[in-house]
Design a protein around this motif. Sequence first.
Motif, PDB file in Angstrom:
ATOM      1  N   MET A   1     -25.690 -17.743  53.367  1.00 17.82           N
ATOM      2  CA  MET A   1     -24.814 -16.650  53.785  1.00 17.82           C
ATOM      3  C   MET A   1     -24.197 -15.988  52.558  1.00 17.82           C
ATOM      4  O   MET A   1     -23.517 -16.630  51.771  1.00 17.82           O
ATOM      5  CB  MET A   1     -23.698 -17.245  54.647  1.00 17.82           C
ATOM      6  CG  MET A   1     -22.739 -16.220  55.172  1.00 17.82           C
ATOM      7  SD  MET A   1     -21.513 -17.040  56.198  1.00 17.82           S
ATOM      8  CE  MET A   1     -20.318 -15.756  56.353  1.00 17.82           C
ATOM      9  N   PRO A   2     -24.474 -14.703  52.357  1.00 13.42           N
ATOM     10  CA  PRO A   2     -23.967 -14.040  51.144  1.00 13.42           C
ATOM     11  C   PRO A   2     -22.472 -13.728  51.235  1.00 13.42           C
ATOM     12  O   PRO A   2     -21.924 -13.544  52.312  1.00 13.42           O
ATOM     13  CB  PRO A   2     -24.802 -12.763  51.072  1.00 13.42           C
ATOM     14  CG  PRO A   2     -25.230 -12.514  52.458  1.00 13.42           C
ATOM     15  CD  PRO A   2     -25.316 -13.827  53.167  1.00 13.42           C
ATOM     16  N   PHE A   3     -21.876 -13.691  50.054  1.00 13.49           N
ATOM     17  CA  PHE A   3     -20.436 -13.419  49.963  1.00 13.49           C
ATOM     18  C   PHE A   3     -20.187 -12.313  48.950  1.00 13.49           C
ATOM     19  O   PHE A   3     -20.973 -12.112  48.038  1.00 13.49           O
ATOM     20  CB  PHE A   3     -19.681 -14.665  49.499  1.00 13.49           C
ATOM     21  CG  PHE A   3     -19.571 -15.735  50.535  1.00 13.49           C
ATOM     22  CD1 PHE A   3     -18.474 -15.812  51.367  1.00 13.49           C
ATOM     23  CD2 PHE A   3     -20.581 -16.661  50.683  1.00 13.49           C
ATOM     24  CE1 PHE A   3     -18.375 -16.796  52.321  1.00 13.49           C
ATOM     25  CE2 PHE A   3     -20.498 -17.640  51.651  1.00 13.49           C
ATOM     26  CZ  PHE A   3     -19.398 -17.712  52.464  1.00 13.49           C
ATOM     27  N   PHE A   4     -19.079 -11.605  49.132  1.00 11.93           N
ATOM     28  CA  PHE A   4     -18.565 -10.719  48.086  1.00 11.93           C
ATOM     29  C   PHE A   4     -17.617 -11.531  47.218  1.00 11.93           C
ATOM     30  O   PHE A   4     -16.683 -12.156  47.741  1.00 11.93           O
ATOM     31  CB  PHE A   4     -17.783  -9.544  48.674  1.00 11.93           C
ATOM     32  CG  PHE A   4     -18.633  -8.486  49.303  1.00 11.93           C
ATOM     33  CD1 PHE A   4     -19.636  -7.879  48.565  1.00 11.93           C
ATOM     34  CD2 PHE A   4     -18.417  -8.093  50.607  1.00 11.93           C
ATOM     35  CE1 PHE A   4     -20.408  -6.878  49.141  1.00 11.93           C
ATOM     36  CE2 PHE A   4     -19.187  -7.101  51.181  1.00 11.93           C
ATOM     37  CZ  PHE A   4     -20.187  -6.499  50.444  1.00 11.93           C
ATOM     38  N   ARG A   5     -17.885 -11.526  45.898  1.00 18.57           N
ATOM     39  CA  ARG A   5     -16.920 -12.137  44.982  1.00 18.57           C
ATOM     40  C   ARG A   5     -16.039 -11.021  44.447  1.00 18.57           C
ATOM     41  O   ARG A   5     -16.505 -10.164  43.701  1.00 18.57           O
ATOM     42  CB  ARG A   5     -17.651 -12.844  43.833  1.00 18.57           C
ATOM     43  CG  ARG A   5     -16.735 -13.696  42.990  1.00 18.57           C
ATOM     44  CD  ARG A   5     -17.378 -14.112  41.709  1.00 18.57           C
ATOM     45  NE  ARG A   5     -17.505 -12.956  40.832  1.00 18.57           N
ATOM     46  CZ  ARG A   5     -18.312 -12.915  39.783  1.00 18.57           C
ATOM     47  NH1 ARG A   5     -19.090 -13.926  39.513  1.00 18.57           N
ATOM     48  NH2 ARG A   5     -18.349 -11.842  39.017  1.00 18.57           N
ATOM     49  N   ILE A   6     -14.783 -10.990  44.840  1.00 19.11           N
ATOM     50  CA  ILE A   6     -13.882  -9.876  44.535  1.00 19.11           C
ATOM     51  C   ILE A   6     -12.850 -10.348  43.521  1.00 19.11           C
ATOM     52  O   ILE A   6     -12.154 -11.340  43.766  1.00 19.11           O
ATOM     53  CB  ILE A   6     -13.174  -9.376  45.805  1.00 19.11           C
ATOM     54  CG1 ILE A   6     -14.185  -9.183  46.931  1.00 19.11           C
ATOM     55  CG2 ILE A   6     -12.444  -8.084  45.534  1.00 19.11           C
ATOM     56  CD1 ILE A   6     -13.545  -9.034  48.273  1.00 19.11           C
ATOM     57  N   THR A   7     -12.770  -9.664  42.392  1.00 19.32           N
ATOM     58  CA  THR A   7     -11.770  -9.983  41.371  1.00 19.32           C
ATOM     59  C   THR A   7     -10.862  -8.787  41.181  1.00 19.32           C
ATOM     60  O   THR A   7     -11.343  -7.674  40.973  1.00 19.32           O
ATOM     61  CB  THR A   7     -12.462 -10.320  40.042  1.00 19.32           C
ATOM     62  OG1 THR A   7     -13.407 -11.355  40.271  1.00 19.32           O
ATOM     63  CG2 THR A   7     -11.443 -10.798  39.016  1.00 19.32           C
ATOM     64  N   LEU A   8      -9.563  -9.012  41.243  1.00 15.43           N
ATOM     65  CA  LEU A   8      -8.599  -7.923  41.045  1.00 15.43           C
ATOM     66  C   LEU A   8      -8.427  -7.691  39.550  1.00 15.43           C
ATOM     67  O   LEU A   8      -7.899  -8.544  38.846  1.00 15.43           O
ATOM     68  CB  LEU A   8      -7.259  -8.274  41.697  1.00 15.43           C
ATOM     69  CG  LEU A   8      -6.218  -7.165  41.681  1.00 15.43           C
ATOM     70  CD1 LEU A   8      -6.670  -6.009  42.526  1.00 15.43           C
ATOM     71  CD2 LEU A   8      -4.880  -7.668  42.153  1.00 15.43           C
TER      72      LEU A   8
END
Lengths: 100, 110
Positions: A1-8
């Motif tokens: 299952m793919p994920f978004f890796r989100i960095t602020l």
Amino acid sequence: MPFFRITLLRSGIGLPAKTAGVLKALGLRKRMTTVYHPVTPDVAGQIMRIKELVDVKEVETSLTKDEMRAARRPDPGYYIETRKPRDLDGKTMGALKSRW
Amino acid sequence: MFGPFRLTNPLSGGLLWKVPWRLSRHQKYRQRERLRRVDSVIDTLDSALAKQGQTMKKVVRWKLEMPREEEMLPKDKYTVFDRKVKRYRKGIHKVPKWTRVSQRLNPPGF
């Protein structure tokens, strides 16, 4: 299952309340925090609102905070020797016996 | 002549804030980098959703309507429309929060 890796990368200070709310909803409290969210249109819509502030990559697995921390930890450059387990006669036990 | 107490216009004369009327080349470079960063976020969203067989209206519309960094004219990258300014353009660094908002299109006719 793919994920978004989100960095602020950029702070949301001083931006409209809707932008700040999206940051809070995604779990981005401080700069350089990283969160993982599944690839869905809902999350994509949230990212669209904060697209100027974040870095986004698609990854296969999500990591917990501890796993991310362990991945950052550098190789210590040493290892700690431990005493070999021995029996009562002082002979080493186990599979390593032949080497002693 | 040098040092912290040198005579400069802001020190000797009270209130004087000067905002240059155009960006420096380093500001322009960073502005291009920011535009490209937003483009890459959009690409990531689009490709990730396409792999799932899904689309999103906001992403589709952005890709249709907004020019990418390399398609934009220098005029649009570094200046914006303003009806109050002579000749209707002002530097993009006069826009509040300009490093954290997207401003790529002009009103029709400008």
